[in-house]
Design an enzyme around this catalytic site. Structure first.
Site, PDB file in Angstrom:
ATOM      1  N   VAL A 273     -17.615  -3.662  -5.051  1.00 33.59           N
ATOM      2  CA  VAL A 273     -16.514  -4.471  -5.574  1.00 33.59           C
ATOM      3  C   VAL A 273     -15.561  -4.953  -4.486  1.00 33.59           C
ATOM      4  CG1 VAL A 273     -14.864  -2.596  -5.999  1.00 33.59           C
ATOM      5  CG2 VAL A 273     -14.908  -4.568  -7.530  1.00 33.59           C
ATOM      6  N   TYR A 274     -15.616  -4.372  -3.307  1.00 34.69           N
ATOM      7  CA  TYR A 274     -14.699  -4.785  -2.247  1.00 34.69           C
ATOM      8  C   TYR A 274     -15.040  -6.196  -1.784  1.00 34.69           C
ATOM      9  CZ  TYR A 274     -13.400   0.174  -1.853  1.00 34.69           C
ATOM     10  OH  TYR A 274     -12.961   1.449  -2.106  1.00 34.69           O
ATOM     11  N   SER A 275     -14.104  -7.110  -2.025  1.00 32.05           N
ATOM     12  CA  SER A 275     -14.321  -8.537  -1.738  1.00 32.05           C
ATOM     13  C   SER A 275     -15.633  -9.016  -2.344  1.00 32.05           C
ATOM     14  CB  SER A 275     -14.288  -8.798  -0.225  1.00 32.05           C
ATOM     15  OG  SER A 275     -13.004  -8.553   0.289  1.00 32.05           O
TER      16      SER A 275
END
Length: 335
Positions: free
Chosen positions: A66-68
């Site tokens: 989900v990070y970036s």
């Protein structure tokens, strides 16, 4: 750099883990509810931190799908390919958060897990991750479905170990019990929120992890930087202005957090050290802590984190640091 076994496994991880949430910028069209940040670094600006971490002996790197929206994984994967040998590093990534706007674009269903592990491996440019972590507890999916899917990921060789992140202790123990009863691959680590401003994990989770041989890898050991500076020096960075999640962690606790932050800075001043080293040394001193996860967006962040490994707090200093703590409510996402 010092290294320690992750829980009861034979896996050796550096005592500092580099969290890569700040690295990479999303390349997808935003949708309502998307998790995105205006403060993340470009790939060009991110790579020096990963390279420096390796030079300092850090072998443990944490990211998430989900990070970036996957770009953090891609940036980390390319950097590891260019700066290290894959078998010499420990890569951890996570699954659960929203990565697409459709109904199955998040969570811990069998569909989500088996889809996202393949996408994570592709972005990381590797055949396997060392540690595959469920980012939060999924109340919408039967726990047995999640755990069986995770077991299949391990049996397929796509992950070597399994980890979990912030949840209640009863949820974690229920999962561990099911894994044992079914002969499924077990959770070997817990990535929980723990620092001088939030010590609720001491009530049950830390004791549970020690009892069950689970390695503890706390996230935000410096409380989003609040323990790294005096109370009066609130940053005016893009992150400070736009970090909505941080508001859920601290907006209701400002009055009770200030005395603790002041005490950290008081002891740091007497020692002639940055307050971040004092706060991180306190976390590292706690039993069962394997590798706190630190973020780095300025050169001194990594240097201070590694230097904290050499800081030995006295029992008196620990008592002073802990004396002003007051109970906090659980962070967003626990329930």
């Amino acid at each position: 750099m010092n290294y320690v076994r992750l829980g009861n496994t034979g896996l050796q991880v550096s005592r500092i883990c580099l969290g890569c949430m700040s690295y990479g910028q999303a390349k997808v069209t935003p949708w309502p509810g998307m998790i995105g940040w205006a403060w993340t670094l470009t790939e060009e600006d991110s790579r020096p931190y990963i390279k420096r971490a390796l030079a300092l002996g850090i072998n443990f790197f944490d990211t998430a799908n989900v990070y970036s929206i996957g770009e953090s994984e891609a940036v980390l994967g390319r950097a590891i390919r260019d700066f290290a040998r894959r078998d010499e590093v420990v890569l951890a990534t996570k699954v659960n958060g929203p990565v697409r706007p459709d109904p199955n674009g998040r969570g811990l269903s069998r569909k989500a897990i088996l889809t996202e592990i393949d996408k994570s491996l592709q972005r990381l440019g590797t055949d396997y991750v060392d540690l595959y972590i469920i980012h939060r507890f999924d109340y919408a999916t039967p726990l047995e479905e999640t755990l069986e899917a995770l077991n299949d990921v391990v049996r397929a060789g796509k992950a070597l170990y399994l980890g979990a992140s912030s949840m209640f202790a009863w949820q974690f123990m229920k999962a561990i019990g099911l894994q044992r009863a079914r002969g499924w691959a077990p959770f070997v680590s817990m990535q929980n929120y723990y620092n001088l401003l939030y010590r609720e994990e001491e009530r049950e989770m830390l004791r549970l992890c020690q009892s069950e041989g689970v390695g503890i890898t706390p996230w935000s050991p410096l409380a989003r930087g609040r323990l790294a500076r005096p109370w009066s020096e609130q940053p005016q960075t893009n992150r400070a202005k736009s970090d909505k999640f941080a508001e859920t962690l601290y907006s209701k606790s400002a009055d009770i957090d200030k005395p603790v932050i002041d005490r950290v800075n008081e002891i740091a001043g007497k020692r002639g050290l940055p307050p971040s080293q004092i706060a991180l040394a306190w976390v590292l001193r706690k039993p069962g802590i394997a590798s706190p996860i630190i973020g780095a967006t300025k050169p001194h962040h990594l240097e201070d984190a590694v230097a904290a490994l050499s800081v030995e707090l006295s029992d008196e200093e620990v008592g002073q640091l802990e004396a002003l703590y007051q109970p906090h409510t659980a962070p967003e996402g626990f329930a």
